[in-house]
Design an enzyme around this catalytic site. Sequence first.
Site, mmCIF file in Angstrom:
data_model
loop_
_atom_site.group_PDB
_atom_site.id
_atom_site.type_symbol
_atom_site.label_atom_id
_atom_site.label_comp_id
_atom_site.label_asym_id
_atom_site.label_seq_id
_atom_site.Cartn_x
_atom_site.Cartn_y
_atom_site.Cartn_z
ATOM 1 N N HIS A 164 16.169 28.161 -8.798
ATOM 2 C CA HIS A 164 16.941 29.326 -9.252
ATOM 3 C C HIS A 164 15.903 30.380 -9.639
ATOM 4 O O HIS A 164 14.831 30.033 -10.149
ATOM 5 C CB HIS A 164 17.730 29.053 -10.529
ATOM 6 C CG HIS A 164 18.760 27.973 -10.453
ATOM 7 N ND1 HIS A 164 18.454 26.649 -10.592
ATOM 8 C CD2 HIS A 164 20.108 28.025 -10.309
ATOM 9 C CE1 HIS A 164 19.570 25.934 -10.526
ATOM 10 N NE2 HIS A 164 20.582 26.732 -10.342
ATOM 11 N N ASP A 183 14.536 29.729 -13.091
ATOM 12 C CA ASP A 183 13.747 28.514 -13.385
ATOM 13 C C ASP A 183 12.269 28.819 -13.340
ATOM 14 O O ASP A 183 11.481 28.242 -14.078
ATOM 15 C CB ASP A 183 13.895 27.428 -12.303
ATOM 16 C CG ASP A 183 15.297 27.050 -11.981
ATOM 17 O OD1 ASP A 183 16.141 27.187 -12.858
ATOM 18 O OD2 ASP A 183 15.521 26.595 -10.834
ATOM 19 N N GLU A 235 27.484 18.160 -3.212
ATOM 20 C CA GLU A 235 26.733 17.344 -4.176
ATOM 21 C C GLU A 235 27.500 16.069 -4.516
ATOM 22 O O GLU A 235 28.705 16.098 -4.792
ATOM 23 C CB GLU A 235 26.475 18.144 -5.455
ATOM 24 C CG GLU A 235 25.754 17.277 -6.484
ATOM 25 C CD GLU A 235 25.331 17.989 -7.749
ATOM 26 O OE1 GLU A 235 24.893 19.148 -7.671
ATOM 27 O OE2 GLU A 235 25.438 17.365 -8.819
ATOM 28 N N ASP A 238 18.993 16.997 -6.551
ATOM 29 C CA ASP A 238 19.474 17.714 -7.736
ATOM 30 C C ASP A 238 19.671 16.642 -8.813
ATOM 31 O O ASP A 238 20.794 16.315 -9.191
ATOM 32 C CB ASP A 238 20.779 18.448 -7.407
ATOM 33 C CG ASP A 238 21.138 19.457 -8.482
ATOM 34 O OD1 ASP A 238 20.444 19.473 -9.513
ATOM 35 O OD2 ASP A 238 22.105 20.208 -8.304
#
Length: 439
Positions: free
Chosen positions: A101, A104, A268, A339
């Site tokens: 991101h 981040d 996900e 993730d």
Amino acid sequence: MEEFFPEVDRIAYEGPESDEALAFDYYDPEEVVGDRTMAEHLRFSVAFWHTFTEDGSDPFGAPTMRRPWDDIEDPMEQAKARVRAAFEFMDKLGVPYFCFHDRDVAPRGDSLAETNENLEEIVALIEEQIERYDVELLWGTAQLFYEPKYVHGGASSPDADVFAHAAAQVKKALDVTERLDGENFVFWNGRDGYETLLNTDMGLELDNTARFLRMAADYAEDIGFDGQLLLEPKPEEPTKHQYDFDAATAFAFLRKYDLDDRFALNVEANHATLAGHTFEHELRYARTNGVLGSVDANRGDKLLGWDTDQFPTDVYATTLAMYEVLENGGLTPGGLNFDAKVRRASFEPIDLFYGHIAGMDAFARGLKAAHALVESGELTSFVEERYESYQEGIGRKIVEGDTDFEELNRHALDTKPIEVGSGRQERLESVLNRYVLEP
Ligand code: XLS
Ligand code: CA
Ligand code: CA
């Protein structure tokens, strides 16, 4: 040269017989499985946020993680150390991709302009590291959920200034993703949804979200970004009702607003289970509808109702997931992004290696099992046979749109007692076991 993880050398494939913990038991990047190497099938990616910014705090406890950059006080210097550590980490692990991101990698400044400057400075370092190492950007994204202004959402906020701010953030994140040659760009905003209908104009929020995505896709085209644009479904957390609930909801949204040729889905595992689905259900739904773009490879915990983002170590789950990926013809330009974060009690830097090794081995083993299962044709031939009544006679007419209720009624009145076949679930589960245990 500075080294952040001096206790770790390059992780090699040693096979399951080896008792070396810092080695792969099943992931051999060069091994050819079917028409591609394992590395080409799996396209692993490290999630920058979980691996390099997660501190182990939770609502009940303080940070626990011990990281080599903890003592660097200046936020920009610390951000740079994280980036250098990330590339050393990915190089040692042999992971070819990473995801991040905007927020981040670089600290926020006092204004959006200053924040953008910080980001530019860090992106220049990332660019340098990409050139130096054999690691590339799988996807970039804009973080539109942390700052208080996003409390009511980004694109779905009731406040137009927030919408504009979210647009500015995505614009910049697309610019840097393009600059770093990112292969995809992800949209996940856990605050686009609502807490209560009492204060919500759902119609306007959905229309605005679509307007936002269309402008983002147009901007991506304007700057020559030819990567894949992805929506990531999630049913809840942090918001009670998130608009991209699951693959089916996200797909219906894309179809309604005529965006389905510009966006695919990033599925996900843990979001699937939060939506009350299996991971393979979400993958199958996306694949069947031609929108399986990329995967966030993690897992949840059946006994906990939240997004635990654990490393994927369940070989049944990875086998069924890779079955969908193989039947999809692969994921390129998407990949398998971890993730996932190590547990709060796994606070030593070396645990970051163990977590990724465990996930990579589980997916490598799942790939081999799934490949053997696909090659054997045991499932496909059963499924083909199960639906064979649609190959001829009235079934064929149904499929070809060549019949109507009058004819179906006549057919039903003429049919002798109907004999349907067994679904053979238990038999098929034992076939699956055979491939999982001995691919
Ligand atoms: C959160 C999401 C998020 C996206 C990227 O639950 O998984 O991390 O993948 O914004
Ligand atoms: Ca995710
Ligand atoms: Ca998650």
